[in-house]
Design a protein around this motif. Structure first.
Motif, PDB file in Angstrom:
ATOM      1  N   ILE A   1      60.550  13.848  19.295  1.00  0.00           N
ATOM      2  CA  ILE A   1      61.172  14.266  18.034  1.00  0.00           C
ATOM      3  C   ILE A   1      62.178  13.189  17.647  1.00  0.00           C
ATOM      4  O   ILE A   1      63.169  12.982  18.349  1.00  0.00           O
ATOM      5  CB  ILE A   1      61.889  15.613  18.188  1.00  0.00           C
ATOM      6  N   GLY A   2      61.896  12.519  16.546  1.00  0.00           N
ATOM      7  CA  GLY A   2      62.815  11.470  16.107  1.00  0.00           C
ATOM      8  C   GLY A   2      62.158  10.112  16.207  1.00  0.00           C
ATOM      9  O   GLY A   2      61.781   9.682  17.295  1.00  0.00           O
ATOM     10  N   GLY A   3      62.003   9.464  15.050  1.00  0.00           N
ATOM     11  CA  GLY A   3      61.300   8.183  15.020  1.00  0.00           C
ATOM     12  C   GLY A   3      62.207   7.026  14.660  1.00  0.00           C
ATOM     13  O   GLY A   3      61.800   6.115  13.950  1.00  0.00           O
ATOM     14  N   GLY A   4      63.415   7.068  15.133  1.00  0.00           N
ATOM     15  CA  GLY A   4      64.303   5.907  15.018  1.00  0.00           C
ATOM     16  C   GLY A   4      64.046   4.948  16.169  1.00  0.00           C
ATOM     17  O   GLY A   4      62.985   5.006  16.809  1.00  0.00           O
ATOM     18  N   GLN A   5      65.004   4.090  16.433  1.00  0.00           N
ATOM     19  CA  GLN A   5      64.766   3.062  17.454  1.00  0.00           C
ATOM     20  C   GLN A   5      64.530   3.660  18.833  1.00  0.00           C
ATOM     21  O   GLN A   5      63.786   3.082  19.625  1.00  0.00           O
ATOM     22  CB  GLN A   5      65.912   2.042  17.500  1.00  0.00           C
ATOM     23  N   GLY A   6      65.138   4.798  19.127  1.00  0.00           N
ATOM     24  CA  GLY A   6      64.943   5.408  20.435  1.00  0.00           C
ATOM     25  C   GLY A   6      63.528   5.946  20.587  1.00  0.00           C
ATOM     26  O   GLY A   6      62.843   5.663  21.573  1.00  0.00           O
ATOM     27  N   GLY A   7      63.093   6.711  19.609  1.00  0.00           N
ATOM     28  CA  GLY A   7      61.743   7.256  19.660  1.00  0.00           C
ATOM     29  C   GLY A   7      60.685   6.167  19.648  1.00  0.00           C
ATOM     30  O   GLY A   7      59.670   6.245  20.332  1.00  0.00           O
ATOM     31  N   ILE A   8      60.942   5.136  18.877  1.00  0.00           N
ATOM     32  CA  ILE A   8      59.982   4.033  18.767  1.00  0.00           C
ATOM     33  C   ILE A   8      59.920   3.235  20.069  1.00  0.00           C
ATOM     34  O   ILE A   8      58.835   2.906  20.555  1.00  0.00           O
ATOM     35  CB  ILE A   8      60.341   3.151  17.556  1.00  0.00           C
ATOM     36  N   ALA A   9      61.063   2.917  20.648  1.00  0.00           N
ATOM     37  CA  ALA A   9      61.061   2.179  21.918  1.00  0.00           C
ATOM     38  C   ALA A   9      60.356   2.996  22.997  1.00  0.00           C
ATOM     39  O   ALA A   9      59.520   2.473  23.750  1.00  0.00           O
ATOM     40  CB  ALA A   9      62.492   1.855  22.354  1.00  0.00           C
ATOM     41  N   LEU A  10      60.678   4.275  23.072  1.00  0.00           N
ATOM     42  CA  LEU A  10      60.044   5.128  24.075  1.00  0.00           C
ATOM     43  C   LEU A  10      58.549   5.259  23.805  1.00  0.00           C
ATOM     44  O   LEU A  10      57.731   5.225  24.729  1.00  0.00           O
ATOM     45  CB  LEU A  10      60.715   6.507  24.087  1.00  0.00           C
ATOM     46  N   GLY A  11      58.188   5.374  22.545  1.00  0.00           N
ATOM     47  CA  GLY A  11      56.773   5.456  22.191  1.00  0.00           C
ATOM     48  C   GLY A  11      55.995   4.240  22.663  1.00  0.00           C
ATOM     49  O   GLY A  11      54.865   4.354  23.155  1.00  0.00           O
ATOM     50  N   ALA A  12      56.592   3.060  22.516  1.00  0.00           N
ATOM     51  CA  ALA A  12      55.930   1.839  22.969  1.00  0.00           C
ATOM     52  C   ALA A  12      55.737   1.852  24.483  1.00  0.00           C
ATOM     53  O   ALA A  12      54.680   1.493  24.998  1.00  0.00           O
ATOM     54  CB  ALA A  12      56.726   0.615  22.535  1.00  0.00           C
ATOM     55  N   ARG A  13      56.768   2.264  25.195  1.00  0.00           N
ATOM     56  CA  ARG A  13      56.668   2.320  26.662  1.00  0.00           C
ATOM     57  C   ARG A  13      55.557   3.291  27.084  1.00  0.00           C
ATOM     58  O   ARG A  13      54.756   3.008  27.963  1.00  0.00           O
ATOM     59  CB  ARG A  13      57.982   2.812  27.279  1.00  0.00           C
ATOM     60  N   LEU A  14      55.526   4.460  26.450  1.00  0.00           N
ATOM     61  CA  LEU A  14      54.540   5.485  26.824  1.00  0.00           C
ATOM     62  C   LEU A  14      53.127   5.025  26.523  1.00  0.00           C
ATOM     63  O   LEU A  14      52.203   5.262  27.295  1.00  0.00           O
ATOM     64  CB  LEU A  14      54.850   6.798  26.100  1.00  0.00           C
ATOM     65  N   ARG A  15      52.945   4.345  25.385  1.00  0.00           N
ATOM     66  CA  ARG A  15      51.592   3.874  25.066  1.00  0.00           C
ATOM     67  C   ARG A  15      51.095   2.904  26.126  1.00  0.00           C
ATOM     68  O   ARG A  15      49.949   2.943  26.537  1.00  0.00           O
ATOM     69  CB  ARG A  15      51.531   3.247  23.683  1.00  0.00           C
ATOM     70  N   ARG A  16      52.001   2.048  26.565  1.00  0.00           N
ATOM     71  CA  ARG A  16      51.596   1.072  27.578  1.00  0.00           C
ATOM     72  C   ARG A  16      51.337   1.707  28.932  1.00  0.00           C
ATOM     73  O   ARG A  16      50.754   1.095  29.819  1.00  0.00           O
ATOM     74  CB  ARG A  16      52.625  -0.053  27.676  1.00  0.00           C
ATOM     75  N   LEU A  17      51.805   2.944  29.095  1.00  0.00           N
ATOM     76  CA  LEU A  17      51.485   3.697  30.306  1.00  0.00           C
ATOM     77  C   LEU A  17      50.314   4.641  30.086  1.00  0.00           C
ATOM     78  O   LEU A  17      50.005   5.455  30.954  1.00  0.00           O
ATOM     79  CB  LEU A  17      52.723   4.496  30.766  1.00  0.00           C
ATOM     80  N   GLY A  18      49.696   4.552  28.919  1.00  0.00           N
ATOM     81  CA  GLY A  18      48.516   5.370  28.661  1.00  0.00           C
ATOM     82  C   GLY A  18      48.818   6.826  28.400  1.00  0.00           C
ATOM     83  O   GLY A  18      47.954   7.685  28.616  1.00  0.00           O
TER      84      GLY A  18
ATOM     85  N   SER B   1      68.882   2.411  24.381  1.00  0.00           N
ATOM     86  CA  SER B   1      67.533   2.840  23.957  1.00  0.00           C
ATOM     87  C   SER B   1      66.461   1.975  24.589  1.00  0.00           C
ATOM     88  O   SER B   1      65.431   2.457  25.031  1.00  0.00           O
ATOM     89  CB  SER B   1      67.372   2.724  22.436  1.00  0.00           C
ATOM     90  N   ARG B   2      66.709   0.678  24.589  1.00  0.00           N
ATOM     91  CA  ARG B   2      65.726  -0.241  25.160  1.00  0.00           C
ATOM     92  C   ARG B   2      65.598  -0.030  26.664  1.00  0.00           C
ATOM     93  O   ARG B   2      64.508   0.177  27.193  1.00  0.00           O
ATOM     94  CB  ARG B   2      66.151  -1.672  24.887  1.00  0.00           C
ATOM     95  N   HIS B   3      66.715  -0.107  27.357  1.00  0.00           N
ATOM     96  CA  HIS B   3      66.654  -0.112  28.807  1.00  0.00           C
ATOM     97  C   HIS B   3      66.177   1.224  29.342  1.00  0.00           C
ATOM     98  O   HIS B   3      65.244   1.301  30.130  1.00  0.00           O
ATOM     99  CB  HIS B   3      68.033  -0.480  29.377  1.00  0.00           C
ATOM    100  N   TYR B   4      66.769   2.299  28.883  1.00  0.00           N
ATOM    101  CA  TYR B   4      66.479   3.590  29.488  1.00  0.00           C
ATOM    102  C   TYR B   4      65.168   4.197  29.018  1.00  0.00           C
ATOM    103  O   TYR B   4      64.651   5.121  29.649  1.00  0.00           O
ATOM    104  CB  TYR B   4      67.679   4.531  29.327  1.00  0.00           C
ATOM    105  N   SER B   5      64.590   3.645  27.976  1.00  0.00           N
ATOM    106  CA  SER B   5      63.254   4.098  27.578  1.00  0.00           C
ATOM    107  C   SER B   5      62.267   3.877  28.725  1.00  0.00           C
ATOM    108  O   SER B   5      61.321   4.649  28.892  1.00  0.00           O
ATOM    109  CB  SER B   5      62.780   3.386  26.315  1.00  0.00           C
ATOM    110  N   LEU B   6      62.495   2.846  29.510  1.00  0.00           N
ATOM    111  CA  LEU B   6      61.599   2.607  30.653  1.00  0.00           C
ATOM    112  C   LEU B   6      61.633   3.785  31.617  1.00  0.00           C
ATOM    113  O   LEU B   6      60.586   4.283  32.055  1.00  0.00           O
ATOM    114  CB  LEU B   6      62.015   1.336  31.387  1.00  0.00           C
ATOM    115  N   TYR B   7      62.803   4.275  31.933  1.00  0.00           N
ATOM    116  CA  TYR B   7      62.914   5.322  32.952  1.00  0.00           C
ATOM    117  C   TYR B   7      62.439   6.663  32.405  1.00  0.00           C
ATOM    118  O   TYR B   7      61.832   7.460  33.131  1.00  0.00           O
ATOM    119  CB  TYR B   7      64.352   5.389  33.475  1.00  0.00           C
ATOM    120  N   VAL B   8      62.688   6.911  31.134  1.00  0.00           N
ATOM    121  CA  VAL B   8      62.170   8.146  30.541  1.00  0.00           C
ATOM    122  C   VAL B   8      60.642   8.112  30.570  1.00  0.00           C
ATOM    123  O   VAL B   8      59.998   9.089  30.949  1.00  0.00           O
ATOM    124  CB  VAL B   8      62.681   8.321  29.096  1.00  0.00           C
TER     125      VAL B   8
END
Lengths: 600, 600
Positions: free
Chosen positions: A170-187, A567-574
């Motif tokens: 929920i939320g498509g700002g930089q946090g949602g977008i960064a996390l979305g990129a990480r998740l896509r790369r994890l399939g 947002s950048r760094h912790y998106s990895l851990y989420v």
């Protein structure tokens, strides 16, 4: 370290003893390798948590509880260690039963003072990058082949309709977008839900003159850094364009123009029911995992002043302010002296409005140039880049210093800032502006992490205040509001055509209450801050930001956000934590704090 | 090199002697430092040209002509030199009176065998990057401030209307876009004119199954490389999206939906009149510099076969082919055996069409996997990246080998390819398919550089041909076309519902004739190829690609293009040359070849 031992040899020796103790399950031996007051900050690898263990006892208790499951191994110093002022620093890599990790250590007198262990990837679920990147096409002749475009189009048509996503953000700002990129790369099939139409709109819709207050090196998104001619401070619309581009090329499933109406968790089914409105229709998504990435804040907070209903002028919150052009020549009262209050007061002045700022509480102010030179230079600057500090290294170095030690680094920094800019502060104080550097002198960043309010990185407004161009009422509150005026607690009255509430935002828990339920909001508790005990961040001490980027007291519910660095760094851990839940990898969480009471 | 001298010391010694000779203006001493048959390839710094000097005499003549103006200095080896098979290689930096440069050298027995000198930047006109990047905002309070968005919007409204651009680029594919990015970073106001609506459309509009045939490491655009999970082979639509976003974040002035109608040069005024049609209206742009970046090719070439008017089926050129879905179950004749012919024949087969390929001339075929392993691996691959070969280094290493030496590297490569894939080639030849590795055995890349035709990187069609799934008629031509058939020169006749001309494209000179004038087309002459003397690339030897990326015989007219590697690398030199003309920096061009006669 012996007289002839290099820092690298010292670090290797320490790591070898540490590794041996852990492999032997010898907790006492392991903790004996630390100084008397050590800190071990773990990002997932040992604790499946974002957790700082403080002191030998806490470290021992953690190891005793987790060592058997974690099975750490393959510890190796990475690169050359360095030594400064008697402290040896080194990078290392390691593995656990299910993951690979990277870390950082500081040795003092041969024993470990700070240890940082972080997860980089899950074994068997590595990102498809570098040598493992996809081909892009199946070479050979294949009847019924679907092209990339057809696959993408089909995915976008099916996901959320014929096929449910594993995760909804929920939320498509930089946090949602960064996390979305990480998740896509994890399939992980993910839908990002955003009320605004296009990625980047949350920035485009901000007030006209806004630029990022943090410099470019702090702000990169994961995987695709800004090019090297990107401006130091990114104008909001340029940042909006970058986010839009990023969401596109990272192939995110971005549902713009989609309003999140609410969610409820079905524990038996192990999934959420997430209701959204899209294209005029309500739709229910059923992901296993749900992330709130709506920003560090809750809802805009308007103060309910007596007499407000009588006011015949314009009232608005800074969240709705667009441009001083709307208020040219008008008498404006800006209530509040944080970032937004200052930026907007300056923008009003630039448009020839008559501006008065009402400062209700003391504010931390630092000049941008000074913060760049003294605050950011070490880790996030051109010079840091030239010294070989990559963004990843800077993020890990930042993470390697526990919250408990923040005064140690920040107090001297702010003493220096106060010295360097003494004339500036004198001029500002002479107006009656109430300045502080934090209750304990730890300054702006600590304040931001504790309360997310009460500070301003000066990019021009302070000079206007000092020069009297922006008028100031300080140390008073609003008594009541008249038809076309504001009366203060000292009895003074000012005429007013416009009242702008620069009064900040509520906390995330209000959103959780409204959009999930009061029960879940109570269960999850307070957000942000870490129990420093100062006004706005009550104890007890937690030593980590409440509810951010880690398991919460609501299963399958995560909170992501913070500034661009966080947002950048912790998106990895989420992303890694979400992946483990979806893959059924056991994640016994260690040391989860009780939920702190919600703000009243 | 002495027994105890390291490669680096050897290179430093040579460079010091070279530097001393040049500083003393001692041409004889300088040329004496080269082997008997040396090659010096210069990209702008000495010759203001893209020029290979072959042999000591050519080198001496060049130095004698230019040394006084160029005033090279500050020669320094960069990093460590290496030695392999007796050849010492090193990187170096240097300066001239007006520029900074970077180069590469190979020493054989202490003397220079190959020398590459390239311009990296112009003194006083450096890109605003790194420490020189813009702030992004003017801090301080400024009345009448224009935000980034307002500046951008104003620029886009004014440029080409109230204010003329310094440069116009015709063609908004990857070449025009890469060059546009370089020019913007040099502060050159540029408009890119593209007939298609959006950046990337030139790729989106290609046939459905198209992916890039070159691997990702070869394909990066300047300044913003693809992220590390980008697929090896980029699907056309994904590449289109990347170009679209790149054009946006690089802030290019991209006029999509704009047709270029013609241009004429006013030498007295020092500007072009460039007529375009945009939004239904004709408009004249008046830049000082004009670039054609329309691709390596001219117009699609259809062959005018006897009886073509009688044909009742469908006839099209590969340029207009979209998908085999349109031809399911039909009898298709694909005339031509190059890249497009093969790709389209395979796509037709995948859609259950009845396909026959007509091979009119011998073709070079290499399997994609083999080319990746043996051809690309050294410079453009994951392994190259791991060995520390950056894209910039790979481009310079590629550029450091002169065309004259291509047989030396390419002939053994293709002998190896023939050996490694002998079974594959046997199967293919058994069908009657006519294979070659170039008239002189130099293979696919040389063929591409000489004639831009007559080759196929196999991604599946060859197996279909070998297996008889794609039928083949080889060694014959088309005699005439009937109402629903094609008759060949051997008397055979095939029924046909569809005839696809995979017959390639004309040459750029046709575009110049049609869109500027026959006089300018004659003056500029032939394009591409370098005078190798083989069929399709007649002598005399030039040793550089005709008219590409360098001054032409029409003032202020440039041609940019080539594959993604060439577009990326040479966009730098085109941009620098344009910048020098606009800044009035003297650029005495050395060694410009006479225009070669246009193809008949």
């Amino acid at each position: 370290m012996t007289a002839t031992e290099t820092p690298t040899a010292e670090a290797e020796g320490w790591l070898a003893r540490f590794s041996a103790a852990l492999s032997a399950g010898d907790v006492a031996a392991a903790t004996g390798l630390f100084v008397d007051e050590p800190f071990w900050r773990d990002l997932l690898t040992f604790t499946w948590n974002v957790k700082t263990l403080e002191g030998r006892d806490e470290i021992a208790a953690m190891l005793a509880a987790v060592l058997g499951n974690v099975r750490p191994a393959a510890w190796a110093i990475d690169g050359e260690a360095t030594q400064t002022d008697g402290i040896t620093e080194a990078w290392f890599t390691f593995e656990t039963a299910v993951a690979r990790g990277r870390g950082h250590l500081r040795l003092d007198g041969g024993r470990c003072w700070t240890l940082l262990t972080t997860m980089t990837e899950l074994k068997g679920h590595e990102e498809l990058k570098g040598p493992r990147r996809t081909q892009g096409v199946r070479h050979g002749a294949v009847k019924g082949r679907r092209t990339w475009l057809e696959e993408r189009t089909a995915e976008q048509a099916e996901l959320g309709h014929g096929r449910q996503p594993a995760c909804v953000i929920i939320g498509g700002g930089q946090g949602g977008i960064a996390l979305g990129a990480r998740l896509r790369r994890l399939g992980v099939e993910t839908i990002i839900v955003e009320r605004n139409a296009r990625p980047g709109d949350s920035w485009r819709n901000r007030y006209r003159s806004l630029v990022l207050h943090d410099p470019v090196w702090y702000d990169h998104l994961p995987y695709l850094p800004f090019p090297d001619d990107w401006p130091v401070f990114t104008p909001k619309d340029k940042f909006g364009d970058w986010l839009e581009m990023y969401a596109r090329v990272m192939e995110l499933n971005y549902w713009g123009g989609t309003e999140f109406l609410g969610a409820s968790y079905d524990a038996a089914a192990g999934e959420w029911a997430v209701t959204v409105r899209r294209d005029g229709a309500e739709l229910v998504l059923r992901p296993q995992q749900l992330v709130f990435a709506t920003g560090a804040y809750g809802y805009p907070r308007m103060i309910d002043f007596p007499g407000a209903d009588d006011f015949t002028g314009t009232t608005l919150h800074t969240a709705d302010y667009q441009s001083g052009e709307d208020f040219r020549g008008q008498r404006c009262i800006v209530i509040g002296s944080g970032s937004s209050g200052h930026d907007i007061a300056a923008d009003l002045w630039e448009h020839d409005a008559d501006v008065t700022m009402v400062q209700r509480a003391s504010t931390i102010v630092v000049r941008s140039e000074t913060l760049m030179e003294l605050g950011f230079a070490e880790l996030y600057s051109e010079q840091a880049v030239e010294r070989g500090i990559t963004t990843e290294m800077a993020d890990l170095l930042f993470a390697s210093m526990p919250f408990r030690l923040m005064p140690m680094t920040q107090v001297p920094l702010y003493e220096e800032i106060a010295r360097v800019d003494a004339p500036f502060y004198e001029r500002l104080k002479a107006t009656g502006f109430r300045l502080d550097f934090g209750e304990d002198g730890t300054g702006l960043m600590a304040k931001a992490l504790r309360t997310a309010s009460g500070y301003y990185i000066d990019v021009g407004a302070s000079d206007l205040i000092a020069d009297g161009e922006i008028k100031l009422k300080s140390g008073v509150g609003v008594e009541h509001i008249g038809e076309r005026s504001v009366t203060f607690t000292d009895g003074s009255e000012l005429p007013a055509d416009v009242i702008i509430h620069a009064t900040g935002y509520g906390s995330m828990d209000e959103m959780v209450e409204r959009l999930i339920s009061p029960e879940v909001a109570d269960r999850v508790g307070r957000f942000w801050g870490y129990g420093s005990g100062i006004e706005g961040d009550p104890g007890p001490w937690e030593g980590e930001l409440r509810n951010m980027w880690k398991p919460t007291h609501q299963e399958a519910l995560w909170f992501h956000g913070g500034n661009l660095h966080l947002s950048r760094h912790y998106s990895l851990y989420v992303a890694l934590q979400i992946k483990t839940r979806l893959e059924g990898i056991p994640t016994p969480v260690y040391g989860m704090p009780a939920a702190a009471p919600r703000p009243s």
